[in-house]
Design an enzyme around this catalytic site. Structure first.
Site, PDB file in Angstrom:
ATOM      1  N   LYS A 152       0.756  -1.213   0.080  1.00 51.18           N
ATOM      2  CA  LYS A 152       0.032  -0.095  -0.060  1.00 51.18           C
ATOM      3  C   LYS A 152       0.825   1.363  -0.150  1.00 51.18           C
ATOM      4  O   LYS A 152       1.335   1.782   1.135  1.00 51.18           O
ATOM      5  CB  LYS A 152      -0.938  -0.108   1.243  1.00 51.18           C
ATOM      6  CG  LYS A 152      -2.063   1.247   1.173  1.00 51.18           C
ATOM      7  CD  LYS A 152      -2.769   0.908   2.392  1.00 51.18           C
ATOM      8  CE  LYS A 152      -3.921   1.804   2.519  1.00 51.18           C
ATOM      9  NZ  LYS A 152      -4.949   1.523   3.406  1.00 51.18           N
TER      10      LYS A 152
ATOM     11  N   CYS B 159      -4.415  -8.798 -15.772  1.00 44.29           N
ATOM     12  CA  CYS B 159      -3.640  -9.290 -14.894  1.00 44.29           C
ATOM     13  C   CYS B 159      -2.370  -9.894 -15.523  1.00 44.29           C
ATOM     14  O   CYS B 159      -1.456 -10.097 -15.047  1.00 44.29           O
ATOM     15  CB  CYS B 159      -4.257 -10.248 -13.886  1.00 44.29           C
ATOM     16  SG  CYS B 159      -5.372  -9.661 -13.038  1.00 44.29           S
TER      17      CYS B 159
END
Length: 410
Positions: free
Chosen positions: A17, A87
């Site tokens: 993150k 992806c």
């Protein structure tokens, strides 16, 4: 004459993150590390393939992300191709870069995967996954999910997908339930995969999650989409990975030390698997083995697309690491853990290393290159000489929209 492509250097950020860092910052860190690892001058790079999938939605950076990143590094004038393939974005960038080298058109190229998925508005992040299916035919994916749920005696609420979780967790849950019915696999087997990869991830300083979990802790975690609990699902994340790819003739000219050979890298798009009786990943793997002249029994380690833990068991079979229906046996015997006969996802896999979707494919290449060079400190696969990467993306019909399978050797 077709020549070989070699990996001269790799670089990768830690996945996680990174809310205070921009897309350029992450990409530049990985690129600079790859160039330093290759020990070349950036001016040697003749072309670049820059893969990013979610950032256009999450950050608003559209159309020219690759040029913007490379301009910051003083790399310009060269051809820059921006790649988006769900992806499988980064692995597609890598495959295309390798193809142009093997074709003899370039001698030194760059392949990069970089992405940001974290946003304070979760609906924006989830919309990336909502858009990785046919948005003009939403009834098709709803019908697929409802049909699967009904087959297994469950209810499906279409309002939940994309609001509280990624649509793909529902898709992976369907695959998991079908696989359980076919193979006899149980949620315990899926939890064993998650526990194994949590241990592997604990040894990887670039992994998003480094806490070791037991199978019991995985099973006791909150349910996301039956039978998938939270640790069975890959997290969203931010990050980047890069590779410098060169031709054989440049190894000696540039004084490249310890290159890794790209034996094959195959990109395929999806087809009607229900009619043809073969999965997209299985088809790609067969082509990759044939092109490389390498068989499944020769593989020493694998990085595969475990966007959910059941996918790892399923891919044991599609990649021909074991006969059909024997994926559960492989995890039970410990064959795919470090120290086993065929370690799978020594990086921790997508579940623990993280899955910033535009970066994942080259992150797999990073891990396998480190393994083949004997540099994966703390998680090294002993005497690794041949490695396989499998990376899929998107969903159409009943399987992936794109899959890349790559074989590397040292």
């Amino acid at each position: 004459m077709r020549q070989s492509a070699y990996i001269a250097g790799v670089g990768m950020t830690r996945f996680g993150k990174h809310v205070t860092r921009g897309l350029k910052s992450l990409a530049i860190e990985a690129i600079e590390a790859a160039i330093k690892d290759a020990e070349i001058d950036a001016k040697r790079i003749q072309a670049a393939w820059m893969g990013t999938a979610a950032a256009s939605v999450v950050t608003g950076q559209v159309c020219v992300p690759g040029q913007i990143v490379l301009r910051e590094l003083g790399i310009n004038k060269i051809p820059v191709v921006n790649v988006e393939n769900a992806c499988a974005t980064a692995s597609t960038a890598f495959q295309q870069a390798c193809t142009l080298v093997t074709a003899g058109l370039y001698d030194v190229v760059l392949a990069v995967g970089f992405d940001k998925l974290y946003h304070e508005d979760k609906a924006r992040t989830f919309s990336v996954f909502q858009g990785s299916v046919d948005v003009e035919d939403p009834a098709a994916i709803t019908a697929y999910l409802e049909r699967s749920a009904k087959t297994h005696g469950l209810a499906f609420d279409p309002q939940e997908a994309g609001r509280k979780k990624s649509l793909f967790m529902d898709i992976y849950a369907c695959m998991a339930r079908d696989y359980m019915a076919e193979s006899g696999a149980t949620p315990q087997h899926f939890a064993m995969v998650s526990a194994k990869n949590s241990y592997h991830g604990s040894l990887n300083p670039r992994a998003q999650f480094q806490e070791v979990l037991t199978a019991e802790e995985v099973l006791d975690a909150p349910m996301i989409a039956d039978p998938l609990t939270l640790p069975m699902c890959s997290p969203i994340g931010d990050g980047a990975a890069a590779a410098v790819i060169i031709s054989k003739k440049m190894i000696k000219k540039l004084g490249i030390v310890d290159p890794v050979r790209v034996r094959s890298s195959v990109l395929v798009s999806g087809f009607d698997v229900e009619a043809e009786g073969e999965t997209v990943a299985g088809y790609a793997a067969s082509l990759a083995y044939e092109t490389a002249g390498i068989g499944p029994s020769e593989i020493d380690c694998v990085e595969l697309h475990d966007a959910s833990s059941p996918a790892e068991l399923i891919n044991y079979e599609t990649l021909q690491l074991c006969p059909k229906g024997e994926g559960p046996r492989l995890i039970e015997e410990g064959a795919t853990q470090l120290g086993g006969s065929i370690p799978v996802n020594p990086s921790g896999g997508l579940n623990r290393k993280g899955h910033p979707i535009g970066a994942t494919g080259i992150a797999q290449i990073f891990e396998l290159t480190e393994q083949l060079r004997g540099r994966a400190t703390g998680r090294q696969v002993e005497k690794a000489q041949v490695a396989l990467a499998e990376n899929g993306g998107g969903f159409i019909g009943a399987d992936s929209a794109a899959v890349v399978v790559t074989l590397l050797s040292h």
